[in-house]
Scaffold this motif. Structure first.
Motif, mmCIF file in Angstrom:
data_model
loop_
_atom_site.group_PDB
_atom_site.id
_atom_site.type_symbol
_atom_site.label_atom_id
_atom_site.label_comp_id
_atom_site.label_asym_id
_atom_site.label_seq_id
_atom_site.Cartn_x
_atom_site.Cartn_y
_atom_site.Cartn_z
ATOM 1 N N LYS A 319 31.156 72.262 78.591
ATOM 2 C CA LYS A 319 31.154 73.306 77.562
ATOM 3 C C LYS A 319 31.596 74.651 78.127
ATOM 4 O O LYS A 319 32.171 75.470 77.408
ATOM 5 C CB LYS A 319 29.776 73.410 76.914
ATOM 6 N N ALA A 320 31.341 74.886 79.384
ATOM 7 C CA ALA A 320 31.797 76.125 80.012
ATOM 8 C C ALA A 320 33.309 76.150 80.191
ATOM 9 O O ALA A 320 33.910 77.228 80.291
ATOM 10 C CB ALA A 320 31.109 76.303 81.365
ATOM 11 N N LYS A 321 33.925 74.973 80.208
ATOM 12 C CA LYS A 321 35.376 74.876 80.408
ATOM 13 C C LYS A 321 36.133 74.691 79.088
ATOM 14 O O LYS A 321 37.295 75.105 78.982
ATOM 15 C CB LYS A 321 35.695 73.697 81.327
ATOM 16 N N LEU A 322 35.513 74.031 78.105
ATOM 17 C CA LEU A 322 36.191 73.697 76.852
ATOM 18 C C LEU A 322 35.677 74.591 75.718
ATOM 19 O O LEU A 322 34.523 74.473 75.321
ATOM 20 C CB LEU A 322 35.934 72.239 76.475
ATOM 21 N N THR A 323 36.520 75.442 75.204
ATOM 22 C CA THR A 323 36.119 76.255 74.052
ATOM 23 C C THR A 323 36.205 75.425 72.782
ATOM 24 O O THR A 323 36.936 74.424 72.713
ATOM 25 C CB THR A 323 37.017 77.482 73.919
ATOM 26 N N ASP A 324 35.462 75.840 71.767
ATOM 27 C CA ASP A 324 35.417 75.071 70.521
ATOM 28 C C ASP A 324 36.773 74.988 69.845
ATOM 29 O O ASP A 324 37.040 74.031 69.103
ATOM 30 C CB ASP A 324 34.397 75.681 69.556
ATOM 31 N N ASP A 325 37.626 75.975 70.068
ATOM 32 C CA ASP A 325 38.941 75.912 69.428
ATOM 33 C C ASP A 325 39.828 74.852 70.075
ATOM 34 O O ASP A 325 40.833 74.435 69.485
ATOM 35 C CB ASP A 325 39.635 77.271 69.451
ATOM 36 N N VAL A 326 39.458 74.403 71.269
ATOM 37 C CA VAL A 326 40.191 73.310 71.921
ATOM 38 C C VAL A 326 39.559 71.970 71.583
ATOM 39 O O VAL A 326 40.241 71.033 71.144
ATOM 40 C CB VAL A 326 40.224 73.504 73.450
ATOM 41 N N TYR A 327 38.233 71.877 71.773
ATOM 42 C CA TYR A 327 37.544 70.600 71.530
ATOM 43 C C TYR A 327 36.072 70.909 71.294
ATOM 44 O O TYR A 327 35.286 71.040 72.235
ATOM 45 C CB TYR A 327 37.716 69.665 72.731
#
Length: 389
Positions: A319-327
């Motif tokens: 979650k620290a690496k993947l923003t919600d706009d990506v996944y």
């Protein structure tokens, strides 16, 4: 009053959606609907005043609402073909995808009119060629899986083996690392495709494994410390026949982990006996699926696992690496029950973090691939930290 969306061109096909369609005279002698290919499925085709009425019904009931269909339209070049998909035993879930000439797929969700109760979906199509393929999801069939497995088996540290067969005697394969086998080199185990229509799960499993087996320094360090077993297609009969969910015995394989009444789940059980005997150790189990949105089913943080706290730490790092706009995804932590699904069985039997990795039906391939790489990299990093303790 008739509501109609303006038609537009999709990969050489004129496609439009409308709430109602003027009286139409269809001709089943001129226009054919064929399913003579892997994963091809529809039940009946008939004519009515709205055009071609295609009934989609499941292999048996009761069943999860995953109405799969895949068919070719033949002999309709430059002819407008109004199609109504009528669902029996389920409701609309997958909007049609059209296969392009280069093999890729085009989602035509915006062109489809779905009734309020989701019992049917209607669209028009005008093929620019003599044949066009339509499916609920991009087709990844048994030959696609086998081609990918053979490609991985060309790596000098990977071996392809058959571990069993399906009810209809289709082979069930595994990929396994074979370089420097050490008794104290534990395994990550990955399985997929228990449910045939869950294509986005397969689209995630493949880049996840590709990331682990690439030539990066991280991957090479990980392979020095851990082995990997991958069973990417556990229900080949269901995929071949275009089933909604079950194997050819009419059973949900992900409700057979414990009873093990089916040869498909028995093959997995037999493969994993090495972890019961103490011959090998397992540290993580992942089962790739698809559902309405991106989520991961896990144990609760209060349930002990070995390695400890892996699930919470892994998801926090991702979650620290993947923003919600990506996944965007959520974790659904539930106390382990007696329900005979793979996640519960693997946790109860081996005490390791065991998860059902669910990918949304409509998640884009780009998002799936980006997320799978991050999940794989953070998994490797975390397990390497565990190995160094």
């Amino acid at each position: 009053m008739r509501r109609q969306l303006a038609p537009y061109l999709v990969m050489g096909l004129w496609v439009s959606a409308c709430a109602t369609t003027p009286s139409y005279q269809c001709d089943l002698n001129a226009v054919e609907f064929k399913t003579d290919f892997e994963s091809g499925q529809l039940n009946t085709v008939s004519c009515d005043t709205n055009g071609y009425r295609i009934v989609i019904s499941p292999e048996n009931t009761p069943i999860n609402n995953s109405p799969w269909y895949a068919f070719d339209i033949m002999g309709a070049e430059n002819i407008t073909v109004p199609i109504t998909l009528v669902y029996e035993g389920g409701t609309h879930r997958y909007s049609p995808k059209l296969q392009k000439g280069d093999g890729s797929w085009q989602d035509i969700t915006d062109t489809v009119f779905v009734t309020e109760d989701k019992s049917s979906a209607r669209f028009n199509i005008t093929p620019a060629s003599d044949s066009v393929r339509i499916a609920a999801q991009p087709i990844i069939d048994t030959q696609d899986h086998l081609a990918w497995m053979r490609e991985k088996a060309r790596l000098n540290f990977v071996k392809l083996d058959q571990i069993g067969q399906s009810v209809e005697e289709q082979p069930i394969f595994k990929l396994e690392e074979v370089d420097a086998p050490l008794a104290d080199k534990p395994y990550v185990v990955i399985i997929g495709r228990q449910h045939p229509p869950e294509v986005t799960g397969a689209q995630a499993l493949i880049p996840f494994v590709d990331t682990i087996w690439n030539d990066s320094a991280l991957s090479q360090r990980f392979r020095d410390e851990y082995n990997l077993i991958v069973i990417p297609l556990i229900n080949p009969d269901g995929v071949l026949k275009g089933h909604w969910r079950h194997n050819v015995s009419g059973l949900d394989l992900n409700r057979d982990w414990g009873p093990f009444t089916q040869p498909e789940t028995q093959a997995a059980q037999n493969e994993f006996r090495r972890f019961e005997s103490g011959q090998d150790d397992i540290v993580l189990f992942l089962d790739f699926h698809s559902t309405w949105r991106n989520l991961i089913y896990t144990q609760t943080d209060e349930e002990p696992t070995v390695p400890a706290d892996f699930t919470r730490n892994w998801i926090d790092r991702v979650k620290a690496k993947l923003t919600d706009d990506v996944y965007a995804f959520t974790r659904e932590a539930n106390t382990t029950s007696d329900r005979p699904v793979s996640k519960n069985y693997m946790y109860r039997t081996y005490g390791v973090p065991a998860m059902t990795f669910e990918v949304g039906d409509d998640t884009s391939v780009a998002a799936i691939e980006a997320a799978s790489q991050v999940f794989a990299e953070e998994m490797m990093t975390l397990l390497l930290e565990e190995a160094s303790r």
